[in-house]
Scaffold this motif. Structure first.
Motif, mmCIF file in Angstrom:
data_model
loop_
_atom_site.group_PDB
_atom_site.id
_atom_site.type_symbol
_atom_site.label_atom_id
_atom_site.label_comp_id
_atom_site.label_asym_id
_atom_site.label_seq_id
_atom_site.Cartn_x
_atom_site.Cartn_y
_atom_site.Cartn_z
ATOM 1 N N GLY A 145 38.531 40.179 40.620
ATOM 2 C CA GLY A 145 39.230 41.197 41.383
ATOM 3 C C GLY A 145 38.674 42.549 40.949
ATOM 4 O O GLY A 145 38.232 42.703 39.808
ATOM 5 N N ASP A 196 38.312 40.516 45.732
ATOM 6 C CA ASP A 196 39.589 41.090 46.169
ATOM 7 C C ASP A 196 39.868 42.377 45.397
ATOM 8 O O ASP A 196 39.322 42.588 44.322
ATOM 9 C CB ASP A 196 40.732 40.084 45.955
ATOM 10 N N LYS A 256 38.801 42.366 37.085
ATOM 11 C CA LYS A 256 39.775 41.453 36.457
ATOM 12 C C LYS A 256 39.373 40.018 36.758
ATOM 13 O O LYS A 256 39.054 39.696 37.910
ATOM 14 C CB LYS A 256 41.151 41.747 37.057
HETATM 15 N N1 ADE Z 1 38.872 36.089 40.434
HETATM 16 C C1 ADE Z 1 38.707 36.648 41.627
HETATM 17 N N2 ADE Z 1 39.689 37.538 41.902
HETATM 18 C C2 ADE Z 1 40.513 37.547 40.821
HETATM 19 C C3 ADE Z 1 41.686 38.242 40.472
HETATM 20 N N3 ADE Z 1 42.242 39.119 41.297
HETATM 21 N N4 ADE Z 1 42.241 37.984 39.282
HETATM 22 C C4 ADE Z 1 41.689 37.097 38.440
HETATM 23 N N5 ADE Z 1 40.587 36.406 38.714
HETATM 24 C C5 ADE Z 1 39.985 36.628 39.890
#
Ligand code: ADE
Length: 250
Positions: free
Chosen positions: A101, A208, A182
């Motif tokens: 993320g 994301d 993240k």
């Molecule tokens: N991998 C991809 N998006 C993620 C997120 N928002 N949090 C943790 N791992 C991820």
């Protein structure tokens, strides 16, 4: 000493498959102990020997999901480094590749490639003085500023936790960690790498936006395919760059 042996730790099969296929790496069923669900794919790429390890599927709950999160990541990384060490083929470099993320407040956008400057945990809160820094577990990544320039990639801290979503306390700690991205593995992988003294860094593609307005899981599933593709484009460039260079040149 130049880098010739590279270990690449990737949690999910969907993240690893395009890269493994692209480089024609072959499964090595003898690499991990038989009790583990982990997978290894190995082969030569130009002058480098590559080993890609993935965390395999969950066998205990009998589902078809990947073993994401810190526990499988640390164990798979440890066993891979130990195996390479036992055959006098120590990894010169460990790259943790995968999706993440991204924080728009740190300039992250969907599809961006980030290289880690450091990793830390945001869900290990231990309010006992000596244990607090242990819980956060910040570990510096190997410096890869030249690689970032070469790839036109962004640099930043990756914050790790065992949940795809987050609550308010996580949010506070992600901010404290000064995170740009993240994930659910980077800090665990770095911890195992440190035990072997293996230089390491992460290559993370944003699926994301953590501080955006869509739920992470929806945006993650929407963008996983394109992110895996973007990882497949970025990773060979990373390998091309690091192979035959000294660690200081990265
Ligand atoms: N991998 C991809 N998006 C993620 C997120 N928002 N949090 C943790 N791992 C991820």
């Amino acid at each position: 000493m130049v880098i010739t042996r590279v270990l690449i730790a990737i949690a999910m099969e969907a993240e690893a498959s395009p890269f493994v296929t692209h480089l024609n790496l072959q499964p090595d069923p003898t690499f991990f102990p038989p009790q583990t669900p982990f997978n290894a794919f190995r082969g030569k790429y130009n002058s480098c020997e590559l080993t890609v390890v993935t965390n395999g599927k969950d066998t205990i709950h009998n589902t078809n999901v990947d073993n994401v999160g810190t526990v499988p990541a640390a164990v798979a990384t440890f066993l891979a480094l130990q195996k390479m060490n036992s055959t006098s083929e120590d990894a010169d470099l460990l790259i943790n590749a995968g999706t993440c993320g991204g924080f728009s407040r740190k300039g992250a956008a969907i599809g961006d490639v980030f290289l880690t400057t450091a990793v830390a945990n945001h869900d290990r809160r231990i309010a006992i003085p000596d244990f607090t820094p242990y819980g956060i577990g910040r570990i510096e990544s190997h410096s890869v500023e030249n690689l970032a320039k070469h790839l036109n990639a962004k640099l930043g801290v990756c914050t790790t936790g065992n949940s795809l979503d987050f609550h308010e306390l996580d949010s506070h700690h992600m901010l404290q960690n000064d995170a740009s991205v993240k994930d659910m593995e980077a800090a665990a992988i770095a911890w195992s790498a440190e035990l072997f003294g293996t230089p390491h860094f992460g290559v993370k593609v944003v699926t994301d936006i953590v501080d955006g307005d869509k739920p992470s899981h929806e945006e993650f599933l929407e963008n996983l395919g394109t992110a895996a593709q973007s990882l497949q484009e970025a990773l060979p460039k990373v390998i091309d760059f690091v192979c035959d260079k000294t660690h200081d040149e990265l």
